[in-house]
Design a protein around this motif. Structure first.
Motif, mmCIF file in Angstrom:
data_model
loop_
_atom_site.group_PDB
_atom_site.id
_atom_site.type_symbol
_atom_site.label_atom_id
_atom_site.label_comp_id
_atom_site.label_asym_id
_atom_site.label_seq_id
_atom_site.Cartn_x
_atom_site.Cartn_y
_atom_site.Cartn_z
ATOM 1 N N VAL A 139 -18.765 -18.082 17.857
ATOM 2 C CA VAL A 139 -19.637 -17.198 17.055
ATOM 3 C C VAL A 139 -20.905 -16.802 17.826
ATOM 4 N N GLY A 140 -21.004 -17.285 19.064
ATOM 5 C CA GLY A 140 -22.143 -16.879 19.897
ATOM 6 C C GLY A 140 -23.345 -17.792 19.777
ATOM 7 N N ALA A 141 -23.194 -18.894 19.015
ATOM 8 C CA ALA A 141 -24.310 -19.843 18.884
ATOM 9 C C ALA A 141 -24.239 -20.873 20.007
ATOM 10 N N THR A 142 -25.206 -21.789 20.026
ATOM 11 C CA THR A 142 -25.293 -22.775 21.108
ATOM 12 C C THR A 142 -25.017 -24.171 20.553
ATOM 13 N N PRO A 143 -23.986 -24.859 21.080
ATOM 14 C CA PRO A 143 -23.768 -26.232 20.619
ATOM 15 C C PRO A 143 -24.782 -27.177 21.262
ATOM 16 N N VAL A 144 -25.272 -28.106 20.481
ATOM 17 C CA VAL A 144 -26.216 -29.114 20.986
ATOM 18 C C VAL A 144 -25.575 -30.478 20.727
ATOM 19 N N TYR A 175 -13.425 -37.731 24.867
ATOM 20 C CA TYR A 175 -14.407 -37.654 25.952
ATOM 21 C C TYR A 175 -15.680 -37.004 25.402
ATOM 22 N N PRO A 176 -16.852 -37.377 25.899
ATOM 23 C CA PRO A 176 -18.063 -36.689 25.440
ATOM 24 C C PRO A 176 -17.932 -35.183 25.698
ATOM 25 N N LEU A 177 -18.275 -34.400 24.692
ATOM 26 C CA LEU A 177 -18.144 -32.941 24.838
ATOM 27 C C LEU A 177 -18.993 -32.424 25.992
ATOM 28 N N SER A 178 -20.185 -33.023 26.170
ATOM 29 C CA SER A 178 -21.092 -32.522 27.214
ATOM 30 C C SER A 178 -20.518 -32.760 28.607
ATOM 31 N N TRP A 179 -19.540 -33.663 28.688
ATOM 32 C CA TRP A 179 -18.885 -33.961 29.975
ATOM 33 C C TRP A 179 -17.688 -33.026 30.213
ATOM 34 N N SER A 199 -21.608 -26.205 31.083
ATOM 35 C CA SER A 199 -22.661 -25.236 31.395
ATOM 36 C C SER A 199 -23.576 -24.993 30.192
ATOM 37 N N GLN A 200 -23.276 -25.644 29.054
ATOM 38 C CA GLN A 200 -24.169 -25.491 27.894
ATOM 39 C C GLN A 200 -25.515 -26.151 28.218
ATOM 40 N N PRO A 201 -26.606 -25.529 27.778
ATOM 41 C CA PRO A 201 -27.918 -26.097 28.132
ATOM 42 C C PRO A 201 -28.049 -27.568 27.732
ATOM 43 N N SER A 202 -27.493 -27.949 26.567
ATOM 44 C CA SER A 202 -27.725 -29.325 26.117
ATOM 45 C C SER A 202 -26.835 -30.333 26.837
ATOM 46 N N ALA A 203 -25.933 -29.855 27.711
ATOM 47 C CA ALA A 203 -25.122 -30.804 28.498
ATOM 48 C C ALA A 203 -25.985 -31.460 29.574
ATOM 49 N N ALA A 204 -27.051 -30.758 29.992
ATOM 50 C CA ALA A 204 -27.922 -31.331 31.033
ATOM 51 C C ALA A 204 -28.621 -32.570 30.471
#
Ligand SMILES: Cc1ncc(COP(=O)(O)O)c(C=O)c1O
Length: 733
Positions: free
Chosen positions: A446-451, A669-673, A679-684
């Protein structure tokens, strides 16, 4: 020396050939092959370089020319077999032995080591240790055949021929052709396969025990010694400290198999064969010889090799029970009544064909089949919506929600919840690190950002503290997952969301039937979603449902699921771009049948969890799904998280279980991994921000939790898992 080992393809022979070869002898085997295919599960016998497929009754002096020694093991070994056909036991064990020795002597073979038995002492005085001069008292045809063989062999002893009698204690221990009709081995396999160390007798008989490898080593020692020391001699082979009451053997086995309990069969009898034996003569004659094993070490060795590789039928079946094997060969006509081959020898190894245990799978009854077929016939024309409406009403009732909207899958339900709430570019949506990607993918769609927020160490669901910390002014919503049927701390999550003014969406894909306090899964947040994928607790093959009390959201979802057509739309005129996310009537019909059985399905899931919890109880370093006081867990997937101190990763455990025919799934697995979200900002920095997810995920594994998991299947999986953990614990130690 060139040594002929008769019975080389039996329990003792399979070990003796290896031990003698290791001692530098040239070993030739001779065996008729009754038990040759009876391989121990997971072991491959090492065959001697040369062997003769020959019945010991048919050996001639020509066959024996050129040998220095014979280790004569071939015999009908079972006492019950002796009872069944005493004349055969006499013919094979006694007559063939004496004939073989005569042929050996004629062929110039100097050494003849005969495998006799301590069972010749029969019912001995328990107060005495019986040495080789004690009177014999054979109580079985087998023991009698040994006594009579010794008497027949002794007169052959002279300067050119040295018969020696190894009066072996009762054997135990690992062999590439193991037997379970021997007391210690039997009790170990009983414990491994049933959890019970089951004694058929009262266990008050004395038995001296001897490890099969020590027997073979003793034979090697006898081979290496002067003829004068062994000519015509009988030696009890064993150790004085290894005279045990059968009850004590059971206790030793129970010690070696975690969780096993000693039990007595109903109507257990007193075994008249009871003898304590003095092994001093062998010790004196072979002062350098050391026995390497005890009953305790042998039991542990068997457990290490056989845990997870054995089932209750191994206590009675043809693979490990010699009498059963012979009966099998006779029943199928391969052997004549006199135990000669009628046709081809059987050579193909006997190994178990175990059904693979799948990780998930549904419970489908005739009701599901009938309703789906009914829908296929009737759900057309004016009936086209009938089954979907009924299914939706059932899910609405179950969750206490005003609206339930059937959809193509849960992923589409999450997508429509977000789209229907107007969440899009510029918005942030908080999701837990550990969940199926379908919780987060629609956020991106939907174009939003997952955190990505952390999970709780007990419930494995979204951590309230982590949710609170992840909220920013851009946060519009959080999707909270009821992971594996477990429930998060809903009260705290709701309070945090209320205070921050964000929307909660409940991803109850895995949790239909679970409860938090008195509220069912599906009753939390602005909307809840369910999955009816084939692996789920309730299935329609593929399918999903969105439930909500929000009239406006329900209306938007109804429009969006149907290509953006508004209730007032005229035919084929579309007001906005929507999606094609409807569920078919046949799927809805199956869903109705499943919902009718919801209580039964949840009870089955809870039984499956209980099977594992019982079987894995007390296993160190292993945590299963939580069910705190306020939670009723529908246990979609039984999940084991290993203590990282065990040093075992989920991939390794999965590979080892897989090799044993058991399918599993890794803990999410952790989604951020995940490459898709890195490349999502909150993966950093997520690995440090969300330490619980990163700690639990590497050692978590979903165990088979399909509806076909019976108590026996769970026991097999649990045994295998425990043996993997034990193996690695030993290696690490
Ligand atoms: C937590 C979670 N969310 C969403 C989904 C997506 O469900 P579906 O496969 O029905 O789209 C699943 C199922 O796999 C899930 O486990």
């Amino acid at each position: 020396m060139k040594v002929l080992v008769t019975g080389h393809a039996g329990y003792v022979g399979s070990v003796a050939t290896m031990v003698l070869a290791e001692a530098g002898h040239e070993v030739v085997g001779l065996d008729t092959g009754f038990f040759a295919p009876c391989h121990t599960e997971g072991m491959e016998p090492v065959e001697p370089g040369l062997s003769l497929a020959r019945d010991v009754r048919d050996v001639t002096a020509e066959d024996l020319a050129g040998f220095d020694a014979i280790l004569h093991l071939a015999a009908l070994s079972n006492d019950p077999m002796g009872d069944l056909a005493p004349e055969l036991t006499a013919a094979i064990n006694r007559d063939a032995t004496i004939a073989l020795a005569k042929a050996a002597k004629a062929a110039g073979v100097a050494r003849f080591i005969f495998a006799s038995s301590c069972s010749i002492y029969g019912a001995g005085n328990p107060d005495l240790l019986l040495d080789e001069t004690a009177p014999v008292n054979p109580l079985t045809a087998y023991a009698a055949s040994k006594v009579e063989s010794e008497s027949g062999l002794l007169p052959l002893a002279d300067a050119t021929f040295a018969p020696t009698f190894m009066r072996n204690a009762t054997c135990y221990g690992l062999s590439p052709r193991v037997r379970t009709d021997l007391v210690l081995n039997n009790l170990v396999v009983s414990a491994l396969s049933t959890g019970e160390v089951k004694l058929l007798s009262s266990g008050l008989a004395w038995r001296p025990l001897l490890h099969v490898r020590d027997l073979a080593r003793a034979a090697a020692a006898i081979l290496a010694t002067d003829l004068d020391k062994i000519r015509g001699q009988a030696f009890n082979i064993g150790q004085n400290d290894e005279n045990h009451l059968v009850r004590d053997i059971a206790a030793i086995v129970a010690e070696a198999v975690p969780g096993a309990k000693v039990t007595f069969a109903a109507g257990n009898t007193i075994d008249p064969r009871s003898y304590r034996v003095d092994f001093g003569k062998f010790a004196a004659a072979f002062p350098d010889f050391r026995f390497l094993h005890t009953a305790a070490s042998g039991a542990k060795e068997l457990v290490a090799a056989m845990a997870g590789r054995t089932a209750a039928e191994d206590l009675t079946g043809q693979r490990y029970v010699r009498l059963a094997r012979l009966k099998h060969l006779m029943d199928k006509g391969a052997l004549a009544a006199d135990l000669t081959w009628r046709g081809e020898r059987e050579t193909a190894p006997l190994t178990v064909k175990r059904e693979r245990v799948p990780v998930a799978g549904p419970s489908i009854t005739q009701r599901e089949v009938d309703l789906t077929a009914e829908a296929a016939r009737h759900a057309w024309f004016e009936n086209h919506a009938k089954y979907n409406l009924r299914f939706e009403a059932m899910v609405a009732a179950q969750t206490g929600r005003k609206h339930a909207i059937s959809l193509a899958h849960c992923t589409s339900a999450i997508h429509l919840a977000l789209a229907g709430l107007g969440i899009g570019p510029g918005d942030e949506v908080i999701v837990p690190e550990c969940t199926w990607v379908a919780t987060a993918s629609p956020v991106v769609q939907v174009g939003a950002t997952p955190v990505f927020a952390d999970i709780d160490p007990v419930s494995w669901c979204l951590s309230p503290a982590s949710l609170a910390a992840a909220i920013t002014p851009r946060t519009k919503a959080a999707i909270v997952v009821d992971l594996y049927g477990g429930m998060p701390d809903w009260a705290r999550l709701e309070a945090i969301a209320r205070d921050a003014g964000i929307i909660l969406i409940e991803d109850a894909a895995e949790a239909i039937g679970s409860r938090w306090r008195d509220r069912p899964a599906g009753a939390f947040g602005r909307a809840s979603v369910f999955s009816f994928h084939g692996s789920k607790t309730v299935t329609t093959g593929e399918g999903g449902m969105l439930v909500t009390d929000d009239d406006a959201l329900a209306e938007r979802v109804n429009i969006l699921r149907d290509q953006g057509r508004h209730p007032t739309s005229r035919a084929l005129i579309t007001e906005e771009v929507g999606f094609k996310y409807r569920m078919s009537a046949m799927q809805a019909a199956m869903g109705i049948a499943q919902m009718e059985r919801l209580d039964e399905l949840i009870a089955m899931k809870r039984d499956i969890f209980r099977f594992y919890a019982d079987a894995l109880d007390g296993t160190p370093g292993l945590t299963l799904n939580a069910e705190p006081a306020q939670v009723f867990n529908s246990y979609w997937m039984v999940t084991a998280v290993l203590d990282p101190k065990l040093g075992l990763l989920k991939q390794q455990v999965a590979a080892e279980l897989g090799a044993e025919g058991i399918d599993t799934r890794p803990f999410f697995y952790p989604l951020s991994w995940q490459p898709a979200f890195r490349s999502q900002p909150s993966a950093a920095g997520a690995a440090t921000r969300n330490p619980v997810a990163y700690a639990i995920s590497p050692t978590g594994i979903n165990l088979p939790s399909g509806y076909n998991v019976t108590r026996a299947v769970a026991a097999r999986v649990s045994r295998t898992l425990k043996s993997i953990l034990q193996r690695h614990a030993r290696r690490a130690a």
